[in-house]
Design a protein around this motif. Structure first.
Motif, short mmCIF file in Angstrom:
data_model
loop_
_atom_site.label_atom_id
_atom_site.label_comp_id
_atom_site.label_asym_id
_atom_site.label_seq_id
_atom_site.Cartn_x
_atom_site.Cartn_y
_atom_site.Cartn_z
N GLU A 177 0.79 -1.23 0.00
CA GLU A 177 0.00 0.00 0.00
C GLU A 177 0.82 1.28 0.00
O GLU A 177 0.34 2.32 -0.40
CB GLU A 177 -0.94 -0.01 1.21
CG GLU A 177 -1.83 -1.23 1.22
CD GLU A 177 -3.27 -0.91 1.52
OE1 GLU A 177 -3.60 0.26 1.74
OE2 GLU A 177 -4.06 -1.87 1.51
N GLY A 178 2.06 1.21 0.47
CA GLY A 178 2.87 2.42 0.60
C GLY A 178 3.85 2.60 -0.54
O GLY A 178 3.81 1.88 -1.54
N PRO A 179 4.76 3.55 -0.36
CA PRO A 179 5.78 3.80 -1.39
C PRO A 179 6.75 2.62 -1.48
O PRO A 179 7.00 1.92 -0.50
CB PRO A 179 6.50 5.05 -0.88
CG PRO A 179 6.23 5.10 0.58
CD PRO A 179 4.91 4.44 0.79
N ALA A 199 6.72 5.33 4.91
CA ALA A 199 6.30 6.70 4.55
C ALA A 199 6.87 7.67 5.56
O ALA A 199 6.86 7.43 6.76
CB ALA A 199 4.78 6.79 4.51
N TRP A 202 1.18 -4.17 -6.12
CA TRP A 202 0.75 -2.91 -5.53
C TRP A 202 -0.55 -2.47 -6.18
O TRP A 202 -0.98 -3.03 -7.18
CB TRP A 202 1.82 -1.84 -5.69
CG TRP A 202 2.35 -1.69 -7.09
CD1 TRP A 202 1.65 -1.44 -8.23
CD2 TRP A 202 3.71 -1.80 -7.51
NE1 TRP A 202 2.46 -1.37 -9.32
CE2 TRP A 202 3.75 -1.59 -8.91
CE3 TRP A 202 4.90 -2.03 -6.85
CZ2 TRP A 202 4.92 -1.62 -9.63
CZ3 TRP A 202 6.07 -2.06 -7.58
CH2 TRP A 202 6.08 -1.86 -8.95
N LYS A 203 -1.16 -1.42 -5.60
CA LYS A 203 -2.41 -0.91 -6.18
C LYS A 203 -2.15 -0.24 -7.52
O LYS A 203 -2.86 -0.47 -8.48
CB LYS A 203 -3.08 0.06 -5.21
CG LYS A 203 -3.65 -0.63 -3.98
CD LYS A 203 -4.38 0.36 -3.10
CE LYS A 203 -4.99 -0.37 -1.91
NZ LYS A 203 -5.78 0.51 -1.08
N ASP A 204 -1.12 0.61 -7.56
CA ASP A 204 -0.81 1.37 -8.77
C ASP A 204 0.66 1.70 -8.81
O ASP A 204 1.28 1.88 -7.74
CB ASP A 204 -1.65 2.65 -8.82
CG ASP A 204 -1.60 3.30 -10.19
OD1 ASP A 204 -0.74 4.18 -10.36
OD2 ASP A 204 -2.39 2.93 -11.07
N ASP A 205 1.23 1.80 -10.00
CA ASP A 205 2.66 2.07 -10.10
C ASP A 205 3.05 3.50 -9.71
O ASP A 205 4.24 3.81 -9.70
CB ASP A 205 3.21 1.68 -11.47
CG ASP A 205 2.50 2.34 -12.63
OD1 ASP A 205 1.38 2.84 -12.47
OD2 ASP A 205 3.08 2.33 -13.74
N ASN A 210 0.43 -3.84 -11.61
CA ASN A 210 -0.66 -3.09 -10.97
C ASN A 210 -1.74 -4.10 -10.58
O ASN A 210 -2.15 -4.93 -11.38
CB ASN A 210 -1.27 -2.05 -11.91
CG ASN A 210 -0.40 -0.82 -12.06
OD1 ASN A 210 0.44 -0.52 -11.23
ND2 ASN A 210 -0.60 -0.10 -13.15
N GLN A 259 3.08 4.30 -6.85
CA GLN A 259 3.72 4.03 -5.56
C GLN A 259 5.24 3.88 -5.70
O GLN A 259 5.96 3.91 -4.71
CB GLN A 259 3.14 2.76 -4.93
CG GLN A 259 1.69 2.90 -4.52
CD GLN A 259 1.07 1.56 -4.13
OE1 GLN A 259 0.19 1.08 -4.81
NE2 GLN A 259 1.55 0.98 -3.05
N GLU A 310 9.20 -2.38 0.15
CA GLU A 310 8.26 -1.38 0.65
C GLU A 310 9.01 -0.43 1.55
O GLU A 310 9.75 -0.85 2.44
CB GLU A 310 7.11 -2.04 1.39
CG GLU A 310 6.02 -1.06 1.78
CD GLU A 310 4.76 -1.74 2.31
OE1 GLU A 310 3.76 -1.03 2.47
OE2 GLU A 310 4.77 -2.95 2.54
#
Length: 140
Positions: A55-57, A139, A109-112, A105, A114, A136
């Motif tokens: 979920e995070g960076p 943050a 992760w949810k989306d690139d 994706n 990130q 991961e």
């Protein structure tokens, strides 16, 4: 950390093409790109072992190993393996990163978006493929 290897000669992200259906033009992704994205997603899914999406960076490291041309002399092939000859041919390293990030994706992760750190290297190898390492980050 998530690590996996996508086997085979690396492929860069293909540009969308315009095709005609009846009187209408439509955009489509080249079949080669779609097939390679499927291979990447399958490799990533196996590495996830059912874990939830990150979920995070993230930091992504890619090692792009290109096939040595069989037409090269033995001397030039040895030089390529030693890193004395670099693969300054297709696929472009940035297009390999693009296809890989897009393909995972919803898998890793949810989306690139990130991806906040990206390192890559492109070399010749006896066994072509792309080694992927995703970490991961916390943050700030």
């Amino acid at each position: 950390m998530i690590a996996f290897t996508v086997p085979g000669q690396p492929i860069g992200k293909g540009r969308p093409r315009i095709g005609k259906v009846g009187q209408h033009a439509r955009m489509f992704t080249p079949a080669k790109t779609v097939n390679y994205e499927g291979l990447i997603a399958h490799s990533a899914q196996a590495a996830m072992h059912g874990a939830p999406l990150v979920e995070g960076p993230v930091s992504v490291a890619l090692s792009i190993d290109c096939q040595i041309p069989a037409s090269w002399s033995g001397k030039k092939q040895r030089m390529a393996l030693a890193g004395e000859v670099m693969p300054t041919t297709k696929p472009d390293a940035d297009n390999v990163a693009k296809i890989l990030c897009d393909a995972i994706n919803g898998v890793v992760w949810k989306d690139d978006v990130q991806v906040v750190e990206l390192t890559l290297k492109k070399r010749y190898s006896v066994v072509p493929g792309v080694a992927v390492r995703i970490v991961e980050l916390e943050a700030a």
